[in-house]
Motif scaffolding. Sequence first.
Motif, PDB file in Angstrom:
ATOM      1  N   SER A 122       0.804  -1.224   0.000  1.00 16.38           N
ATOM      2  CA  SER A 122       0.000   0.000   0.000  1.00 16.38           C
ATOM      3  C   SER A 122       0.835   1.270   0.000  1.00 16.38           C
ATOM      4  O   SER A 122       0.298   2.371   0.139  1.00 16.38           O
ATOM      5  CB  SER A 122      -0.926   0.006   1.219  1.00 16.38           C
ATOM      6  OG  SER A 122      -0.174   0.002   2.427  1.00 16.38           O
ATOM      7  N   HIS A 123       2.148   1.163  -0.143  1.00 12.16           N
ATOM      8  CA  HIS A 123       3.015   2.339  -0.123  1.00 12.16           C
ATOM      9  C   HIS A 123       3.891   2.378  -1.378  1.00 12.16           C
ATOM     10  O   HIS A 123       4.028   1.385  -2.097  1.00 12.16           O
ATOM     11  CB  HIS A 123       3.883   2.359   1.137  1.00 12.16           C
ATOM     12  CG  HIS A 123       3.131   2.745   2.370  1.00 12.16           C
ATOM     13  ND1 HIS A 123       2.249   1.894   2.995  1.00 12.16           N
ATOM     14  CD2 HIS A 123       3.116   3.906   3.082  1.00 12.16           C
ATOM     15  CE1 HIS A 123       1.729   2.494   4.050  1.00 12.16           C
ATOM     16  NE2 HIS A 123       2.229   3.717   4.128  1.00 12.16           N
ATOM     17  N   ASP A 124       4.481   3.525  -1.573  1.00 14.72           N
ATOM     18  CA  ASP A 124       5.399   3.698  -2.687  1.00 14.72           C
ATOM     19  C   ASP A 124       6.586   2.744  -2.532  1.00 14.72           C
ATOM     20  O   ASP A 124       6.831   2.223  -1.427  1.00 14.72           O
ATOM     21  CB  ASP A 124       5.905   5.139  -2.738  1.00 14.72           C
ATOM     22  CG  ASP A 124       4.772   6.111  -3.057  1.00 14.72           C
ATOM     23  OD1 ASP A 124       3.818   5.685  -3.749  1.00 14.72           O
ATOM     24  OD2 ASP A 124       4.842   7.266  -2.612  1.00 14.72           O
ATOM     25  N   PRO A 125       7.338   2.515  -3.591  1.00 20.75           N
ATOM     26  CA  PRO A 125       8.508   1.633  -3.494  1.00 20.75           C
ATOM     27  C   PRO A 125       9.425   2.023  -2.341  1.00 20.75           C
ATOM     28  O   PRO A 125       9.661   3.206  -2.078  1.00 20.75           O
ATOM     29  CB  PRO A 125       9.202   1.829  -4.848  1.00 20.75           C
ATOM     30  CG  PRO A 125       8.091   2.204  -5.780  1.00 20.75           C
ATOM     31  CD  PRO A 125       7.148   3.042  -4.951  1.00 20.75           C
TER      32      PRO A 125
ATOM     33  N   GLN B 117      14.270   6.284   0.046  1.00 18.34           N
ATOM     34  CA  GLN B 117      12.821   6.110  -0.031  1.00 18.34           C
ATOM     35  C   GLN B 117      12.194   5.852   1.338  1.00 18.34           C
ATOM     36  O   GLN B 117      10.995   6.044   1.529  1.00 18.34           O
ATOM     37  CB  GLN B 117      12.495   4.950  -0.997  1.00 18.34           C
ATOM     38  CG  GLN B 117      12.804   5.289  -2.452  1.00 18.34           C
ATOM     39  CD  GLN B 117      12.679   4.090  -3.354  1.00 18.34           C
ATOM     40  OE1 GLN B 117      12.808   2.945  -2.931  1.00 18.34           O
ATOM     41  NE2 GLN B 117      12.429   4.336  -4.652  1.00 18.34           N
TER      42      GLN B 117
END
Length: 291
Positions: free
Chosen positions: A174-177, A183
């Motif tokens: 459910s999150h960006d890479p 990151q």
Amino acid sequence: MKLPPLSAIKAFEATARHLSFSRAAEELFVTHAAVSHQIKNLEEWFGTKLFVREGRGIRLSRSGELLYRKVSPALFDIADACRTVKMLVNKESLTVGCIPSIANRWLVPNLNTFTSFRPDLDVKIVYATVDDTLEDNELDVLITTGQAKGHHIVSRWLFSRANKPVCSKAFLQSHDPLNTPQQLLTAPLIHDENRKGWQEWFEAAGVPWKATDSWPLYQDFNLLATAVIAGHGIALCPVEVFRLEIERGDLIILSDISTKNDMGYYASYRENTSDVAIHFVEWFAQFVAEH
């Protein structure tokens, strides 16, 4: 209760069981004459013969048979009760102090593997802290971070304390890479007791990071583990301790960069401790190495 001499009853029971004065004497570690004397006193007390000579041997009289049927089970019950009480009084005990992260994940769930071989052992498991020592506590074994402090202490390695960032599968989806340390900078980072751990990790990764108060602190390590498995954020966890959660896919390692690589978890005991404490530590160290 009006009873005959119990020593005579004991001699009678052994003689009746073996139908031999000599074998009864051997069992009771007395002479043949002593057993004969006890039986004679008992017969005088009852006023009747308990044994009848038959050739070179003996047999029970009618009164003797009645007495034997009642006395023999009663003596065995008494002996059994005495053994039980003696075992309770002299029962070996083992007190293990263990930090929560190891206790909840490794020790308590698998303790029956050890106790099944020692059902007579009185085992007590208590929570320990990283500041506890064997010298300050009535513990037989201490399981904590680092080797136990004090003189004449033996410490056995259990797990590496190397910390790596982990999160749940649902959180990752459910999150960006989250493939690089950069990151992770904007991701929700949850902390164990203080934010120093993440500071050390970003330094090891070579990435500048400034701590913020935007994410919660969990004083208890098990609360932190519950939070990260529930998908509340990314946590630094000792991957060896969380080996099973990682193998099941409950937690996913996000980076091979780690901190506290030279530290570990140990089981410690005093040099002059009991054999059972040593056997416990040997069992636990072998168990965690094989699973």
